[in-house]
Design a protein around this motif. Structure first.
Motif, PDB file in Angstrom:
ATOM      1  N   SER A  93       4.938   0.940  -8.987  1.00  0.00           N
ATOM      2  CA  SER A  93       4.750   0.697  -7.552  1.00  0.00           C
ATOM      3  C   SER A  93       5.092   1.944  -6.741  1.00  0.00           C
ATOM      4  CB  SER A  93       5.612  -0.477  -7.094  1.00  0.00           C
ATOM      5  OG  SER A  93       6.984  -0.246  -7.367  1.00  0.00           O
ATOM      6  N   GLY A  94       6.145   2.662  -7.157  1.00  0.00           N
ATOM      7  CA  GLY A  94       6.498   3.906  -6.475  1.00  0.00           C
ATOM      8  C   GLY A  94       5.418   4.954  -6.631  1.00  0.00           C
ATOM      9  N   CYS A  95       4.800   4.986  -7.802  1.00  0.00           N
ATOM     10  CA  CYS A  95       3.723   5.940  -8.063  1.00  0.00           C
ATOM     11  C   CYS A  95       2.517   5.631  -7.178  1.00  0.00           C
ATOM     12  CB  CYS A  95       3.344   5.870  -9.536  1.00  0.00           C
ATOM     13  SG  CYS A  95       2.312   7.232 -10.117  1.00  0.00           S
ATOM     14  N   LEU A  96       2.169   4.354  -7.071  1.00  0.00           N
ATOM     15  CA  LEU A  96       1.042   3.946  -6.228  1.00  0.00           C
ATOM     16  C   LEU A  96       1.332   4.231  -4.757  1.00  0.00           C
ATOM     17  CD1 LEU A  96       0.068   0.542  -7.911  1.00  0.00           C
ATOM     18  CD2 LEU A  96      -1.084   2.748  -8.134  1.00  0.00           C
ATOM     19  N   ALA A  97       2.579   4.010  -4.340  1.00  0.00           N
ATOM     20  CA  ALA A  97       2.959   4.302  -2.952  1.00  0.00           C
ATOM     21  C   ALA A  97       2.862   5.799  -2.679  1.00  0.00           C
ATOM     22  CB  ALA A  97       4.375   3.806  -2.675  1.00  0.00           C
ATOM     23  N   GLN A  98       3.287   6.614  -3.641  1.00  0.00           N
ATOM     24  CA  GLN A  98       3.203   8.062  -3.479  1.00  0.00           C
ATOM     25  C   GLN A  98       1.747   8.506  -3.336  1.00  0.00           C
ATOM     26  OE1 GLN A  98       4.180  11.050  -6.730  1.00  0.00           O
ATOM     27  NE2 GLN A  98       6.010  11.293  -5.461  1.00  0.00           N
ATOM     28  N   ILE A  99       0.872   7.933  -4.140  1.00  0.00           N
ATOM     29  CA  ILE A  99      -0.552   8.268  -4.051  1.00  0.00           C
ATOM     30  C   ILE A  99      -1.118   7.862  -2.692  1.00  0.00           C
ATOM     31  CG2 ILE A  99      -2.848   7.632  -4.928  1.00  0.00           C
ATOM     32  CD1 ILE A  99      -1.620   7.552  -7.723  1.00  0.00           C
ATOM     33  N   PHE A 100      -0.764   6.652  -2.232  1.00  0.00           N
ATOM     34  CA  PHE A 100      -1.284   6.164  -0.943  1.00  0.00           C
ATOM     35  C   PHE A 100      -0.885   7.099   0.198  1.00  0.00           C
ATOM     36  CE2 PHE A 100      -0.626   3.881   3.032  1.00  0.00           C
ATOM     37  CZ  PHE A 100      -1.866   3.284   3.223  1.00  0.00           C
ATOM     38  N   PHE A 101       0.407   7.409   0.302  1.00  0.00           N
ATOM     39  CA  PHE A 101       0.867   8.225   1.424  1.00  0.00           C
ATOM     40  C   PHE A 101       0.416   9.681   1.290  1.00  0.00           C
ATOM     41  CE2 PHE A 101       3.906   4.672   1.810  1.00  0.00           C
ATOM     42  CZ  PHE A 101       3.690   4.374   3.149  1.00  0.00           C
ATOM     43  N   PHE A 102       0.291  10.154   0.062  1.00  0.00           N
ATOM     44  CA  PHE A 102      -0.213  11.518  -0.128  1.00  0.00           C
ATOM     45  C   PHE A 102      -1.644  11.624   0.384  1.00  0.00           C
ATOM     46  CE2 PHE A 102      -2.270  14.869  -2.622  1.00  0.00           C
ATOM     47  CZ  PHE A 102      -1.413  15.924  -2.377  1.00  0.00           C
ATOM     48  N   ASN A 157      -8.990   4.465  -1.867  1.00  0.00           N
ATOM     49  CA  ASN A 157      -8.633   5.004  -3.179  1.00  0.00           C
ATOM     50  C   ASN A 157      -7.490   4.259  -3.848  1.00  0.00           C
ATOM     51  OD1 ASN A 157     -10.056   7.706  -4.007  1.00  0.00           O
ATOM     52  ND2 ASN A 157      -9.803   7.831  -1.786  1.00  0.00           N
ATOM     53  N   THR A 158      -6.605   3.646  -3.064  1.00  0.00           N
ATOM     54  CA  THR A 158      -5.419   3.012  -3.644  1.00  0.00           C
ATOM     55  C   THR A 158      -5.656   1.567  -4.058  1.00  0.00           C
ATOM     56  OG1 THR A 158      -4.047   4.412  -2.220  1.00  0.00           O
ATOM     57  CG2 THR A 158      -2.955   2.585  -3.313  1.00  0.00           C
ATOM     58  N   LEU A 159      -6.415   0.824  -3.286  1.00  0.00           N
ATOM     59  CA  LEU A 159      -6.648  -0.587  -3.600  1.00  0.00           C
ATOM     60  C   LEU A 159      -7.190  -0.811  -5.019  1.00  0.00           C
ATOM     61  CD1 LEU A 159      -7.989  -2.256  -0.315  1.00  0.00           C
ATOM     62  CD2 LEU A 159      -5.786  -2.592  -1.446  1.00  0.00           C
ATOM     63  N   PRO A 160      -8.192  -0.049  -5.480  1.00  0.00           N
ATOM     64  CA  PRO A 160      -8.682  -0.262  -6.850  1.00  0.00           C
ATOM     65  C   PRO A 160      -7.633   0.007  -7.922  1.00  0.00           C
ATOM     66  CG  PRO A 160     -10.288   0.977  -5.566  1.00  0.00           C
ATOM     67  CD  PRO A 160      -9.024   0.934  -4.764  1.00  0.00           C
ATOM     68  N   LEU A 161      -6.595   0.784  -7.594  1.00  0.00           N
ATOM     69  CA  LEU A 161      -5.548   1.086  -8.572  1.00  0.00           C
ATOM     70  C   LEU A 161      -4.632  -0.108  -8.821  1.00  0.00           C
ATOM     71  CD1 LEU A 161      -4.465   4.654  -7.361  1.00  0.00           C
ATOM     72  CD2 LEU A 161      -6.084   4.093  -9.173  1.00  0.00           C
ATOM     73  N   LEU A 162      -4.604  -1.058  -7.868  1.00  0.00           N
ATOM     74  CA  LEU A 162      -3.706  -2.203  -8.001  1.00  0.00           C
ATOM     75  C   LEU A 162      -4.098  -3.109  -9.164  1.00  0.00           C
ATOM     76  CD1 LEU A 162      -3.305  -3.179  -4.223  1.00  0.00           C
ATOM     77  CD2 LEU A 162      -1.772  -1.792  -5.630  1.00  0.00           C
TER      78      LEU A 162
END
Length: 307
Positions: A93-102, A157-162
């Motif tokens: 979850s932290g990795c996905l959050a980092q990708i989203f905000f980046f 870009n982030t939604l499909p990663l979930l």
């Protein structure tokens, strides 16, 4: 596949396994990060308090400085932590959050740079109409549009990663999370993710690159038509800072993502990534502070120095 252990965290290999090198890198990046925070905060404070800097160009610059602070804070603190920690991990979850905000902040940054390019285009190509075109309302709309485009790019870009499942390797050969790294680790089908990544990169990245490119084609054409060398020099000086920032940013990003992927170039990938995600936010503040006479005078006043 359902019987495999589901991964809940990733290991970030970072930049080096040598403890002494890690300490050295920690000190270097800590100084860079502190410089980024102090430099960009000073720019925001100076522009807010100095009435002579309440112009469209400096309005965009203050927002760029704020985005640079946020942009740098997405990856650098975690990188600093991992350089001195024994367990160099980050949760899924932290990795996905980092990708989203980046993606959010990098997307916002490139569209603010596009807005600044348009501002320079109007200033040089239509100087008599500058005040009529670059009104405060338009500037706010352009900044709001930049944030909206960055947010849309991040969501797309982030939604499909979930929906991805991670049940094989959990080692990322980098100091931060990036979409290509995650897609190489998942045990889910990634065709749709790659389609989304390619499409969004083409739409958002292509648009944000094309706008400054077209603006500077007109700007350079207009500068070359100026008769006097002094006039050409003065016109170029008004946009040189912005042009340097754009070149540094896009060259490093293009090298990182456009070149063919190769294991032998992983070290160069990290260098390019450090350039646009760690160094650029600090360099932006330095370049604009040194190249702008008005900014240097205002900074001198802020720190109690004679101008």
């Amino acid at each position: 596949m359902e019987n495999q252990t589901r991964i809940t965290e990733f290991i970030l290999l970072g930049l080096s396994n040598n403890p002494q090198v890690q300490i050295f890198l920690f000190l270097v990046f800590l100084i860079i990060y502190a410089g980024t925070l102090l430099g960009n905060s000073a720019i925001i404070l100076v522009i807010r308090n100095e009435a002579s800097l309440h112009t469209p160009m400096f309005f965009f610059l203050s927002h760029l400085a704020f985005v640079d602070i946020c942009y740098s804070s997405v990856t650098v603190p975690k990188m600093l932590q991992n350089l001195i920690a024994k367990q160099k991990t980050i949760s899924v979850s932290g990795c996905l959050a980092q990708i989203f905000f980046f993606i959010l902040f990098i997307g916002t940054e490139v569209f603010i740079l596009s807005a600044m390019a348009y501002d320079r285009y109007v200033a040089i190509c239509h100087p008599l109409r500058y005040s009529a075109i670059m009104k405060q309302q338009l500037c706010r709309q352009m900044v709001g549009g930049a944030w909206a485009m960055g947010f849309l790019d991040a969501v797309v870009n982030t939604l499909p990663l979930l929906n991805l499942r991670f049940c094989r390797l959990n080692t990322i050969s980098h100091y931060s999370c990036e979409i290509p790294s995650l897609l190489s680790l998942t045990c889910s089908d990634t065709f749709f993710n790659y389609v989304v990544l390619f499409t969004s990169s083409f739409v958002f990245g292509g648009t944000s690159f094309l706008l400054p490119l077209v603006s500077y084609v007109y700007i350079i054409s207009a500068i070359l038509k100026i008769q006097s060398a002094k006039g050409r020099s003065k016109a170029f000086s008004t946009c040189s800072s912005h042009l340097i920032v754009i070149c540094l940013f896009y060259l490093s990003v293009f090298f990182r993502y456009v070149k063919p992927s190769s294991p032998s170039l992983k070290d160069l990938d990290r260098v390019a990534s450090i350039q646009y995600s760690v160094l650029t936010p600090m360099l932006n503040a330095i370049i604009y502070s040194l190249k702008s006479k008005d900014m240097k005078i205002a900074l001198g006043k802020l720190f109690g120095k004679s101008s």
